[in-house]
Design a protein around this motif. Structure first.
Motif, PDB file in Angstrom:
ATOM      1  N   ALA A   3       7.756 -13.337 -22.437  1.00  0.00           N
ATOM      2  CA  ALA A   3       7.394 -13.676 -23.811  1.00  0.00           C
ATOM      3  C   ALA A   3       7.387 -12.689 -24.907  1.00  0.00           C
ATOM      4  N   MET A   4       7.346 -11.505 -24.564  1.00  0.00           N
ATOM      5  CA  MET A   4       7.365 -10.372 -25.403  1.00  0.00           C
ATOM      6  C   MET A   4       9.156 -10.266 -25.749  1.00  0.00           C
ATOM      7  N   GLU A   5      10.019 -10.491 -24.966  1.00  0.00           N
ATOM      8  CA  GLU A   5      11.217 -10.595 -25.332  1.00  0.00           C
ATOM      9  C   GLU A   5      11.795 -11.672 -26.292  1.00  0.00           C
ATOM     10  N   ARG A   6      10.996 -12.924 -25.887  1.00  0.00           N
ATOM     11  CA  ARG A   6      11.302 -13.973 -26.756  1.00  0.00           C
ATOM     12  C   ARG A   6      10.714 -13.927 -28.337  1.00  0.00           C
ATOM     13  N   HIS A   7       9.560 -13.172 -28.080  1.00  0.00           N
ATOM     14  CA  HIS A   7       8.761 -13.206 -29.612  1.00  0.00           C
ATOM     15  C   HIS A   7       8.929 -11.762 -30.379  1.00  0.00           C
ATOM     16  N   ALA A   8       9.603 -10.897 -29.758  1.00  0.00           N
ATOM     17  CA  ALA A   8       9.629  -9.546 -30.285  1.00  0.00           C
ATOM     18  C   ALA A   8      10.867  -8.954 -29.962  1.00  0.00           C
ATOM     19  N   PRO A   9      11.943  -9.407 -29.841  1.00  0.00           N
ATOM     20  CA  PRO A   9      13.053  -8.804 -29.286  1.00  0.00           C
ATOM     21  C   PRO A   9      13.492  -7.431 -29.658  1.00  0.00           C
ATOM     22  N   GLU A  10      12.991  -7.312 -30.940  1.00  0.00           N
ATOM     23  CA  GLU A  10      13.489  -5.627 -31.561  1.00  0.00           C
ATOM     24  C   GLU A  10      12.306  -4.764 -31.347  1.00  0.00           C
ATOM     25  N   LEU A  11      11.155  -5.148 -30.911  1.00  0.00           N
ATOM     26  CA  LEU A  11      10.143  -4.310 -30.654  1.00  0.00           C
ATOM     27  C   LEU A  11      10.345  -3.551 -29.214  1.00  0.00           C
ATOM     28  N   GLU A  12       9.513  -2.372 -29.140  1.00  0.00           N
ATOM     29  CA  GLU A  12       9.397  -1.881 -27.848  1.00  0.00           C
ATOM     30  C   GLU A  12       8.423  -2.752 -26.780  1.00  0.00           C
ATOM     31  N   ARG A  13       8.835  -2.679 -25.716  1.00  0.00           N
ATOM     32  CA  ARG A  13       8.016  -3.861 -24.533  1.00  0.00           C
ATOM     33  C   ARG A  13       7.783  -3.003 -23.400  1.00  0.00           C
ATOM     34  N   VAL A  14       6.299  -2.947 -22.903  1.00  0.00           N
ATOM     35  CA  VAL A  14       5.931  -2.513 -21.636  1.00  0.00           C
ATOM     36  C   VAL A  14       4.973  -3.538 -21.172  1.00  0.00           C
ATOM     37  N   SER A  15       4.653  -3.915 -19.940  1.00  0.00           N
ATOM     38  CA  SER A  15       3.579  -4.678 -19.433  1.00  0.00           C
ATOM     39  C   SER A  15       2.914  -3.624 -18.672  1.00  0.00           C
ATOM     40  N   LEU A  16       1.480  -3.732 -18.824  1.00  0.00           N
ATOM     41  CA  LEU A  16       0.459  -2.816 -18.109  1.00  0.00           C
ATOM     42  C   LEU A  16      -0.449  -3.486 -17.433  1.00  0.00           C
ATOM     43  N   HIS A  17      -0.755  -3.325 -16.150  1.00  0.00           N
ATOM     44  CA  HIS A  17      -1.652  -3.847 -15.341  1.00  0.00           C
ATOM     45  C   HIS A  17      -2.455  -2.745 -14.555  1.00  0.00           C
ATOM     46  N   PRO A  18      -3.738  -2.518 -15.226  1.00  0.00           N
ATOM     47  CA  PRO A  18      -4.459  -1.487 -14.723  1.00  0.00           C
ATOM     48  C   PRO A  18      -4.988  -2.117 -13.231  1.00  0.00           C
ATOM     49  N   PHE A  20      -7.641  -1.547 -11.351  1.00  0.00           N
ATOM     50  CA  PHE A  20      -8.876  -1.273 -11.356  1.00  0.00           C
ATOM     51  C   PHE A  20      -9.903  -1.670 -12.254  1.00  0.00           C
ATOM     52  N   ALA A  21     -11.107  -1.849 -11.893  1.00  0.00           N
ATOM     53  CA  ALA A  21     -12.056  -2.429 -12.816  1.00  0.00           C
ATOM     54  C   ALA A  21     -12.380  -1.535 -13.926  1.00  0.00           C
ATOM     55  N   PRO A  22     -12.718  -1.842 -15.218  1.00  0.00           N
ATOM     56  CA  PRO A  22     -13.011  -0.743 -16.240  1.00  0.00           C
ATOM     57  C   PRO A  22     -13.842   0.496 -15.870  1.00  0.00           C
ATOM     58  N   GLU A  23     -14.995  -0.037 -15.202  1.00  0.00           N
ATOM     59  CA  GLU A  23     -15.993   0.996 -14.818  1.00  0.00           C
ATOM     60  C   GLU A  23     -15.428   2.017 -13.585  1.00  0.00           C
ATOM     61  N   ARG A  24     -14.323   1.642 -13.086  1.00  0.00           N
ATOM     62  CA  ARG A  24     -13.691   2.725 -12.183  1.00  0.00           C
ATOM     63  C   ARG A  24     -12.546   3.312 -12.662  1.00  0.00           C
ATOM     64  N   ALA A  25     -12.293   3.438 -13.914  1.00  0.00           N
ATOM     65  CA  ALA A  25     -11.233   4.331 -14.537  1.00  0.00           C
ATOM     66  C   ALA A  25     -11.503   5.885 -14.440  1.00  0.00           C
ATOM     67  N   PRO A  26     -10.482   6.614 -14.384  1.00  0.00           N
ATOM     68  CA  PRO A  26      -9.003   6.345 -14.451  1.00  0.00           C
ATOM     69  C   PRO A  26      -8.629   5.700 -12.934  1.00  0.00           C
ATOM     70  N   GLY A  27      -7.231   5.042 -12.983  1.00  0.00           N
ATOM     71  CA  GLY A  27      -6.918   4.840 -11.815  1.00  0.00           C
ATOM     72  C   GLY A  27      -5.288   4.501 -11.831  1.00  0.00           C
ATOM     73  N   SER A  28      -4.701   3.624 -10.851  1.00  0.00           N
ATOM     74  CA  SER A  28      -3.502   3.288 -10.926  1.00  0.00           C
ATOM     75  C   SER A  28      -3.417   2.168 -12.142  1.00  0.00           C
ATOM     76  N   ILE A  29      -1.998   2.460 -12.490  1.00  0.00           N
ATOM     77  CA  ILE A  29      -1.617   1.521 -13.586  1.00  0.00           C
ATOM     78  C   ILE A  29      -0.179   0.960 -13.210  1.00  0.00           C
ATOM     79  N   ALA A  30       0.078  -0.363 -13.052  1.00  0.00           N
ATOM     80  CA  ALA A  30       1.325  -0.694 -12.804  1.00  0.00           C
ATOM     81  C   ALA A  30       1.966  -1.069 -14.169  1.00  0.00           C
ATOM     82  N   VAL A  31       3.452  -0.237 -14.287  1.00  0.00           N
ATOM     83  CA  VAL A  31       4.164  -0.398 -15.617  1.00  0.00           C
ATOM     84  C   VAL A  31       5.630  -0.884 -15.587  1.00  0.00           C
TER      85      VAL A  31
END
Length: 168
Positions: A3-18, A20-31
């Protein structure tokens, strides 16, 4: 990423998936880096400086992992939470206590998050199929299933796989 590629091909794009739940931060983040640059590099550096571990991956590897890490795991814990009954004090085993702890943790979350995960990723059917196989198994079949499970988690040889499905 698509979706980012389709709508913003000229912009920087990364997808992040924390992962962990917010109350357990910090943790691992899939990038997943689709098109990184100065802005996304700065964001990732700030996340890492905050004590998070960045796990570089692809969308396909992430989604395949989430079938087990989220969908199957949550389905197994929900199934226990729905099937188990309270037991008198003193009857708990270490495994029961751990599953009870997990059931309490998961059921203290946000229902919509868990519903979205089940809707997005496969995994619950595999848990249901395994539970049905266990429920239908006789003692010998259950021992074979136990050995298969142990092999999955302890790097042992699974005799059922080695013999073309014939238990020895």
């Amino acid at each position: 990423i698509a979706a980012m590629e389709r709508h913003a091909p000229e912009l920087e794009r990364v997808s992040l998936h924390p992962l962990f739940a917010p109350e357990r931060a910090p943790g691992s983040i899939a990038v997943v880096r689709a098109h990184s640059g100065p802005a996304t590099d700065e964001l990732l550096a700030a996340l890492e400086a905050g004590g998070n571990e960045l796990l570089e991956t692809t969308a396909a590897v992430h989604d395949e992992a989430m079938e087990t890490v989220q969908a199957a795991t949550h389905a197994a814990v929900f199934s226990f939470a729905l099937a188990a009954e309270s037991v008198p004090d003193g009857f708990e085993t270490p495994i029961y206590e751990e599953l009870r702890r997990l059931a309490r943790q998961v059921t203290a979350g946000t229902p919509r998050v868990y519903a979205d995960i089940q809707d997005t990723f496969d995994g619950a059917d595999a848990v249901a199929d395994a539970a049905a196989e266990i429920a239908a198994a006789g003692p010998e079949e259950l021992e074979a299933l136990y050995r298969e499970a142990a092999a999955n988690w302890h790097d042992e040889r699974d005799e059922r796989r080695d013999t073309g499905g014939n238990t020895t």
